[in-house]
Write an enzyme that holds these catalytic residues in place. Structure first.
Site, PDB file in Angstrom:
ATOM      1  N   SER A   1       0.828  -1.211   0.000  1.00  0.00           N
ATOM      2  CA  SER A   1       0.000   0.000   0.000  1.00  0.00           C
ATOM      3  C   SER A   1       0.858   1.255   0.000  1.00  0.00           C
ATOM      4  CB  SER A   1      -0.862  -0.035   1.269  1.00  0.00           C
ATOM      5  OG  SER A   1      -1.381   1.228   1.540  1.00  0.00           O
TER       6      SER A   1
ATOM      7  N   LYS B   1       1.846  -3.646   6.497  1.00  0.00           N
ATOM      8  CA  LYS B   1       2.241  -3.774   5.083  1.00  0.00           C
ATOM      9  C   LYS B   1       3.760  -3.685   4.957  1.00  0.00           C
ATOM     10  CE  LYS B   1      -1.730  -4.258   3.070  1.00  0.00           C
ATOM     11  NZ  LYS B   1      -2.053  -5.566   2.525  1.00  0.00           N
TER      12      LYS B   1
ATOM     13  N   TYR C   1      -1.979  -0.172   9.995  1.00  0.00           N
ATOM     14  CA  TYR C   1      -2.186  -0.824   8.699  1.00  0.00           C
ATOM     15  C   TYR C   1      -0.921  -0.716   7.843  1.00  0.00           C
ATOM     16  CZ  TYR C   1      -4.165  -1.721   4.071  1.00  0.00           C
ATOM     17  OH  TYR C   1      -4.411  -2.215   2.817  1.00  0.00           O
TER      18      TYR C   1
END
Ligand code: UDP
Length: 226
Positions: free
Chosen positions: A12, A40, A36
């Protein structure tokens, strides 16, 4: 073990340092600031270590998605959120549907052309094509690890997305401006030259397509997949 040594990993744009200036290249500094983005990034590091451990065998593509929106053009496959959506596009869809009363736009004083934040929205169909292109590239070349941005290379403000959605879908809904959301940055969009040159990939769908297809899924699936 099954000897599978080909991996395409969904990463991402949140791995990039929010202080970095867009367009972001794959060499821009990374510094994920939310959990998040941190997961990643941790997985990216893990994959790089796995590659190093056996660099004559692994074929790995790390794809850094920007803001995927839209749905399959049939309107049958789309994003079904559980509870209130966090992301802008599914939120817009639910406001347009009348499920949510109004859209809150986080900030009207960002240093951008209309004061709302800029992101790089990419159609999910283009994203899926990007995965196939990455696999084809891995299969046809020697073992390697690639890190590649998937976006459109174009920045769109929140207001531009809202207005495009309303125009394309002949839909009117209410929006209000509220204060900035914690952790947001003003401008974030990709440089996609590497995807073009290494994968021979480029996005075919524009913002109108994303808004039309995403809304079709919402209309066909007013309650999501529940
Ligand atoms: N945003 C907004 N209202 C919402 C959700 C998002 O104004 O209800 C803005 C958010 O501040 C950001 C942009 O829309 O500038 C995209 O947010 P999203 O959460 O979809 O993706 P992000 O880029 O933050 O991962």
């Amino acid at each position: 073990n099954n000897q599978c040594r080909n991996i395409v990993y969904s990463s991402s744009a949140t791995v990039y340092d929010p202080e970095e200036k867009s367009p972001l290249t794959e060499n821009s500094f990374t510094k994920p600031i939310n959990p998040y983005g941190k997961t990643k990034y941790s997985n990216e590091i893990l994959l790089k270590d796995i590659f190093t451990s056996n660099s004559d065998k692994w074929k790995i593509a790390i794809l850094r998605y920007f803001n995927p929106i839209g749905s399959h053009p049939s309107g049958k496959i789309g994003e079904s959120t559980i509870g209130l959506p966090n992301n802008l596009f599914p939120y817009i869809c639910q406001v347009a549907q009348g499920k949510i009363q109004e859209l809150k736009i986080y900030g009207d004083n960002w240093p951008t052309k209309d004061g709302t934040a800029v992101r790089d929205y990419v159609h999910v169909m283009d994203l899926s094509e990007g995965h196939l292109a990455a696999l084809e590239c891995l299969f046809s070349e020697d073992p390697q690890i690639l890190t590649i941005n998937l976006g459109t290379g174009k920045g769109t403000t929140v207001l531009e997305l809202v207005q495009t959605f309303q125009k394309v879908n002949q839909s009117k809904f209410k929006y209000v401006f509220t204060k900035r959301r914690a952790g947001d940055c003003a401008v974030l969009f990709a440089n996609i030259e590497l995807a073009k040159s290494r994968l021979n990939w480029f996005p075919r769908n524009n913002l109108d397509d994303m808004c039309r297809d995403g809304w079709l899924w919402q209309c066909n699936n007013p309650k999501g997949y529940c």
